[in-house]
Scaffold this motif. Structure first.
Motif, PDB file in Angstrom:
ATOM      1  N   VAL A   1      -4.115   0.849  15.363  1.00 40.38           N
ATOM      2  CA  VAL A   1      -5.358   1.580  15.109  1.00 40.38           C
ATOM      3  C   VAL A   1      -5.291   2.939  15.797  1.00 40.38           C
ATOM      4  O   VAL A   1      -5.198   3.013  17.037  1.00 40.38           O
ATOM      5  N   ASN A   2      -5.312   4.006  15.004  1.00 42.69           N
ATOM      6  CA  ASN A   2      -5.311   5.365  15.535  1.00 42.69           C
ATOM      7  C   ASN A   2      -6.753   5.836  15.700  1.00 42.69           C
ATOM      8  O   ASN A   2      -7.380   6.332  14.762  1.00 42.69           O
TER       9      ASN A   2
ATOM     10  N   ILE B   1      -2.046  -0.279   9.219  1.00 45.56           N
ATOM     11  CA  ILE B   1      -2.488   0.852  10.038  1.00 45.56           C
ATOM     12  C   ILE B   1      -3.914   1.178   9.628  1.00 45.56           C
ATOM     13  O   ILE B   1      -4.222   1.222   8.426  1.00 45.56           O
ATOM     14  N   VAL B   2      -4.769   1.398  10.618  1.00 52.06           N
ATOM     15  CA  VAL B   2      -6.109   1.901  10.329  1.00 52.06           C
ATOM     16  C   VAL B   2      -6.317   3.189  11.119  1.00 52.06           C
ATOM     17  O   VAL B   2      -6.146   3.215  12.348  1.00 52.06           O
TER      18      VAL B   2
ATOM     19  N   ARG C   1       0.444  -1.454   4.883  1.00 53.82           N
ATOM     20  CA  ARG C   1      -0.782  -0.882   4.322  1.00 53.82           C
ATOM     21  C   ARG C   1      -1.375   0.118   5.298  1.00 53.82           C
ATOM     22  O   ARG C   1      -1.306  -0.074   6.516  1.00 53.82           O
ATOM     23  N   ALA C   2      -1.988   1.170   4.764  1.00 55.36           N
ATOM     24  CA  ALA C   2      -2.675   2.162   5.605  1.00 55.36           C
ATOM     25  C   ALA C   2      -4.033   2.460   4.993  1.00 55.36           C
ATOM     26  O   ALA C   2      -4.142   2.738   3.793  1.00 55.36           O
ATOM     27  N   ASN C   3      -5.055   2.374   5.810  1.00 53.86           N
ATOM     28  CA  ASN C   3      -6.418   2.680   5.375  1.00 53.86           C
ATOM     29  C   ASN C   3      -7.134   3.444   6.489  1.00 53.86           C
ATOM     30  O   ASN C   3      -6.651   3.503   7.623  1.00 53.86           O
TER      31      ASN C   3
ATOM     32  N   PHE D   1     -11.269  -6.274   9.520  1.00 54.79           N
ATOM     33  CA  PHE D   1     -11.071  -6.699   8.130  1.00 54.79           C
ATOM     34  C   PHE D   1      -9.890  -5.955   7.496  1.00 54.79           C
ATOM     35  O   PHE D   1      -9.000  -6.569   6.893  1.00 54.79           O
ATOM     36  N   LEU D   2      -9.861  -4.641   7.646  1.00 56.18           N
ATOM     37  CA  LEU D   2      -8.792  -3.839   7.029  1.00 56.18           C
ATOM     38  C   LEU D   2      -7.417  -4.184   7.597  1.00 56.18           C
ATOM     39  O   LEU D   2      -6.404  -4.076   6.905  1.00 56.18           O
TER      40      LEU D   2
END
Length: 258
Positions: free
Chosen positions: A82-83, A132-133, A174-176, A228-229
Motif C-alpha cells: 500500500v503506497n 498494489i493499492v 493487480r494495481a488499483n 478489499f482491493l
C-alpha cells in the motif's frame, strides 16, 4: 487463512494506521514504513504487536523499501503493498521556482514509484503475484486552488496505477487506487485546531456540503476498501481508481463556490 504479509507506507497515523490495523485484524503480518519514529509508539502496545514491525525511513528511498520488503517476506509471503505516504506541502508556480514545484510533485510521486517497483520485483521473483493499492485524492481529478504540486502528483499516481495494471496484470499482479475525499485524521484535527472557532465551524460546514453523505470520512472506512482491493475478493478488479469520498466527486461542487 494462509499466512500473508503486507507493506504499508506512511502507516504510523491517519489512513495508513487504519489500513495497518485492518490488515492485522485479518491475521496478516504488516510492515510499516514511516519517517517519523514518534508515530510508531502505538505498535508495541497493539494486540497484534507480534505481527507488526516498522522500518523508520523515507518511503521514497530504495533501500528503505527493500528493507521493508525483506522484513515482510521473512515473516510470510508478500501479498500486498500500500503506497500511502504523502507530503502535504505546496508551492505556487508563479511565485516559486519551477524546479521547486517539480521537486514537490516528485516528493509525492516518487514514493509510489519506488514502492510499486519494489513490490513488482518481489512478486515476480516469488512467482506469487500480488496486489498494489495506491492512495490518491479527489484532487487528482478536480484540483482545489493552491495545491498544484499535490494535484499533479496524484493525477500521475492514478496514471501509474493504470500502467501497472496493464504491464503486470498478465503476471498475476493487480494495481488499483483509492481517491479519497476529506477524511477525519490527526492532521485534520490539527488543521481545525489552528483556526479560530468561527472559522473552524465554517470549514466544517463547508466540508459537510461538499460530501453528499453529509460528513467527512473515517479512516476505518478507507481501510475497509483498501483491504478489499488487496484481497482475492477483488481478483477481477485491476487498474481502477475507486473514489472513497462519500460522493464528493459525483457532486463535483466547486470548492471555492459560495
Amino acid at each position: 487463512m494462509s499466512a500473508m504479509s503486507y507493506v504499508v507506507t506512511g502507516g504510523g497515523r491517519g489512513v495508513g494506521r487504519a489500513v495497518v490495523e485492518r490488515l492485522a485484524a485479518d491475521g496478516a503480518t504488516v510492515v510499516v514504513v514511516e519517517r517519523d519514529p514518534s508515530s510508531l509508539a502505538w505498535l508495541a502496545h497493539h494486540p497484534a504487536a507480534g505481527r507488526l514491525s516498522a522500518v523508520t525511513g523515507d518511503a521514497s528511498d530504495q533501500e528503505t523499501a527493500a528493507r521493508a520488503a525483506d522484513l515482510a517476506e521473512a515473516a510470510a509471503p508478500l501479498t500486498g503493498w500500500v503506497n500511502n505516504a504523502a507530503v502535504f506541502r505546496d508551492a505556487a508556480l508563479h511565485t516559486a521556482p519551477a524546479t521547486e514545484v517539480f521537486d514537490l510533485i516528485a516528493a509525492n510521486l516518487r514514493p509510489a514509484v519506488i514502492g510499486a517497483g519494489t513490490a513488482v520485483r518481489r512478486f515476480l521473483a516469488a512467482g506469487t503475484g500480488g496486489a498494489i493499492v495506491n492512495v490518491s485524492s479527489h484532487q487528482a481529478r478536480r484540483a482545489v486552488p493552491g495545491a498544484l504540486p499535490y494535484a499533479t502528483a496524484k493525477a500521475a499516481v492514478e496514471g501509474l496505477t493504470r500502467a501497472l495494471a496493464v504491464d503486470y496484470g498478465g503476471r498475476g499482479i493487480r494495481a488499483n487506487a483509492v481517491a479519497l475525499g476529506s477524511i477525519h485524521t490527526e492532521r485534520h484535527d490539527a488543521f481545525l485546531a489552528g483556526l479560530d472557532p468561527a472559522e473552524a465551524d465554517r470549514v466544517t460546514s463547508e466540508l459537510t456540503r461538499l460530501h453528499p453523505v453529509g460528513r467527512i470520512g473515517r479512516t476505518g472506512e478507507v481501510a475497509e476498501v483498501v483491504a478489499f482491493l488487496l484481497s482475492e475478493r477483488a481478483a477481477f478488479v485491476n487498474g481502477v481508481t475507486l473514489p472513497v469520498d462519500g460522493g464528493r466527486a459525483a457532486l463535483g461542487v466547486d470548492p471555492e463556490a459560495r
